[in-house]
Design a protein around this motif. Structure first.
Motif, PDB file in Angstrom:
ATOM      1  N   GLN A  13      -2.122  -0.409   6.944  1.00  0.00           N
ATOM      2  CA  GLN A  13      -2.257   0.910   7.548  1.00  0.00           C
ATOM      3  C   GLN A  13      -2.267   1.995   6.485  1.00  0.00           C
ATOM      4  N   ALA A  14      -2.873   3.105   6.815  1.00  0.00           N
ATOM      5  CA  ALA A  14      -2.883   4.240   5.896  1.00  0.00           C
ATOM      6  C   ALA A  14      -1.456   4.612   5.496  1.00  0.00           C
ATOM      7  N   GLY A  15      -1.278   4.868   4.208  1.00  0.00           N
ATOM      8  CA  GLY A  15       0.043   5.156   3.678  1.00  0.00           C
ATOM      9  C   GLY A  15       0.764   3.937   3.159  1.00  0.00           C
ATOM     10  N   GLY A  16       0.228   2.779   3.443  1.00  0.00           N
ATOM     11  CA  GLY A  16       0.859   1.539   3.019  1.00  0.00           C
ATOM     12  C   GLY A  16       0.493   1.143   1.598  1.00  0.00           C
ATOM     13  N   SER A  17       0.929  -0.046   1.204  1.00  0.00           N
ATOM     14  CA  SER A  17       0.738  -0.530  -0.166  1.00  0.00           C
ATOM     15  C   SER A  17       0.177  -1.950  -0.175  1.00  0.00           C
ATOM     16  N   LEU A  18      -0.549  -2.239  -1.232  1.00  0.00           N
ATOM     17  CA  LEU A  18      -1.018  -3.587  -1.517  1.00  0.00           C
ATOM     18  C   LEU A  18      -0.972  -3.799  -3.020  1.00  0.00           C
ATOM     19  N   ARG A  19      -0.831  -5.055  -3.409  1.00  0.00           N
ATOM     20  CA  ARG A  19      -0.864  -5.395  -4.834  1.00  0.00           C
ATOM     21  C   ARG A  19      -1.932  -6.448  -5.048  1.00  0.00           C
ATOM     22  N   LEU A  20      -2.907  -6.123  -5.894  1.00  0.00           N
ATOM     23  CA  LEU A  20      -3.971  -7.062  -6.251  1.00  0.00           C
ATOM     24  C   LEU A  20      -3.620  -7.734  -7.570  1.00  0.00           C
ATOM     25  N   ALA A  49      -9.568   1.415 -12.303  1.00  0.00           N
ATOM     26  CA  ALA A  49      -8.554   1.492 -13.355  1.00  0.00           C
ATOM     27  C   ALA A  49      -8.836   0.430 -14.400  1.00  0.00           C
ATOM     28  N   THR A  50      -8.592   0.762 -15.656  1.00  0.00           N
ATOM     29  CA  THR A  50      -8.741  -0.206 -16.737  1.00  0.00           C
ATOM     30  C   THR A  50      -7.531  -0.134 -17.664  1.00  0.00           C
ATOM     31  N   VAL A  51      -7.300  -1.235 -18.361  1.00  0.00           N
ATOM     32  CA  VAL A  51      -6.205  -1.285 -19.339  1.00  0.00           C
ATOM     33  C   VAL A  51      -6.643  -2.125 -20.527  1.00  0.00           C
ATOM     34  N   GLY A  65      -2.029   8.722  -9.670  1.00  0.00           N
ATOM     35  CA  GLY A  65      -0.786   9.003  -8.971  1.00  0.00           C
ATOM     36  C   GLY A  65      -0.497   8.058  -7.823  1.00  0.00           C
ATOM     37  N   ARG A  66      -1.489   7.257  -7.445  1.00  0.00           N
ATOM     38  CA  ARG A  66      -1.303   6.321  -6.328  1.00  0.00           C
ATOM     39  C   ARG A  66      -1.385   4.859  -6.779  1.00  0.00           C
ATOM     40  N   PHE A  67      -2.264   4.579  -7.729  1.00  0.00           N
ATOM     41  CA  PHE A  67      -2.483   3.215  -8.207  1.00  0.00           C
ATOM     42  C   PHE A  67      -1.911   3.062  -9.611  1.00  0.00           C
ATOM     43  N   THR A  68      -1.414   1.867  -9.905  1.00  0.00           N
ATOM     44  CA  THR A  68      -0.902   1.548 -11.234  1.00  0.00           C
ATOM     45  C   THR A  68      -1.436   0.191 -11.671  1.00  0.00           C
ATOM     46  N   THR A  77      -3.823 -11.892 -17.417  1.00  0.00           N
ATOM     47  CA  THR A  77      -3.828 -11.506 -16.013  1.00  0.00           C
ATOM     48  C   THR A  77      -3.700  -9.987 -15.908  1.00  0.00           C
ATOM     49  N   VAL A  78      -4.188  -9.473 -14.790  1.00  0.00           N
ATOM     50  CA  VAL A  78      -4.110  -8.039 -14.555  1.00  0.00           C
ATOM     51  C   VAL A  78      -3.772  -7.805 -13.091  1.00  0.00           C
ATOM     52  N   SER A  79      -2.991  -6.789 -12.821  1.00  0.00           N
ATOM     53  CA  SER A  79      -2.596  -6.461 -11.457  1.00  0.00           C
ATOM     54  C   SER A  79      -2.875  -4.991 -11.171  1.00  0.00           C
ATOM     55  N   LEU A  80      -3.002  -4.687  -9.906  1.00  0.00           N
ATOM     56  CA  LEU A  80      -3.205  -3.306  -9.471  1.00  0.00           C
ATOM     57  C   LEU A  80      -2.274  -3.040  -8.299  1.00  0.00           C
ATOM     58  N   GLN A  81      -1.276  -2.215  -8.519  1.00  0.00           N
ATOM     59  CA  GLN A  81      -0.382  -1.791  -7.454  1.00  0.00           C
ATOM     60  C   GLN A  81      -0.978  -0.568  -6.797  1.00  0.00           C
TER      61      GLN A  81
END
Length: 115
Positions: A13-20, A49-51, A65-68, A77-81
């Protein structure tokens, strides 16, 4: 041929979180830059996003400000919060790893944000 494999997509739902998360399917010595990309229908694929392997990060203005993004250099490995998700974040997210002479992509994972 080595590929990148994404996981962690889903419906939220909008406002929620996922981690890829993204990991290589085989052995890779090192990857200079890893990142997440997305392609909304009718638009070009964009960098989310890149690192780098030194930890330097870059974000699209729409996700700052929303994704890390984070990575494990030892495991390649790489993750996206993703926090405070919005319906406009809905699309397929692709993992990418590239550097001099190579460019790996994953097949993508679907993220759907309901309003």
């Amino acid at each position: 041929q080595v590929q990148l494999v994404e996981s962690g997509g889903g419906l939220v739902q909008a406002g929620g979180s996922l981690r890829l998360s993204c990991a290589p399917s085989g052995s890779i010595s090192s990857i200079d830059v890893m990142g997440w990309y997305r392609q909304v229908r009718g638009k070009q694929r964009e960098s989310v996003a890149t690192v780098t392997n030194r930890g330097s990060t870059n974000y699209a203005d729409s996700v700052k400000g929303r994704f890390t993004i984070s990575r494990d250099n030892a495991k390649n490995t790489v993750s996206l919060q993703m926090n405070s998700l919005k319906p406009e974040d809905t699309t397929v997210y692709y993992c990418r790893g590239f550097g001099g002479g190579y460019d790996y992509w994953g097949k993508g994972t679907q993220v759907t944000v309901s309003s």
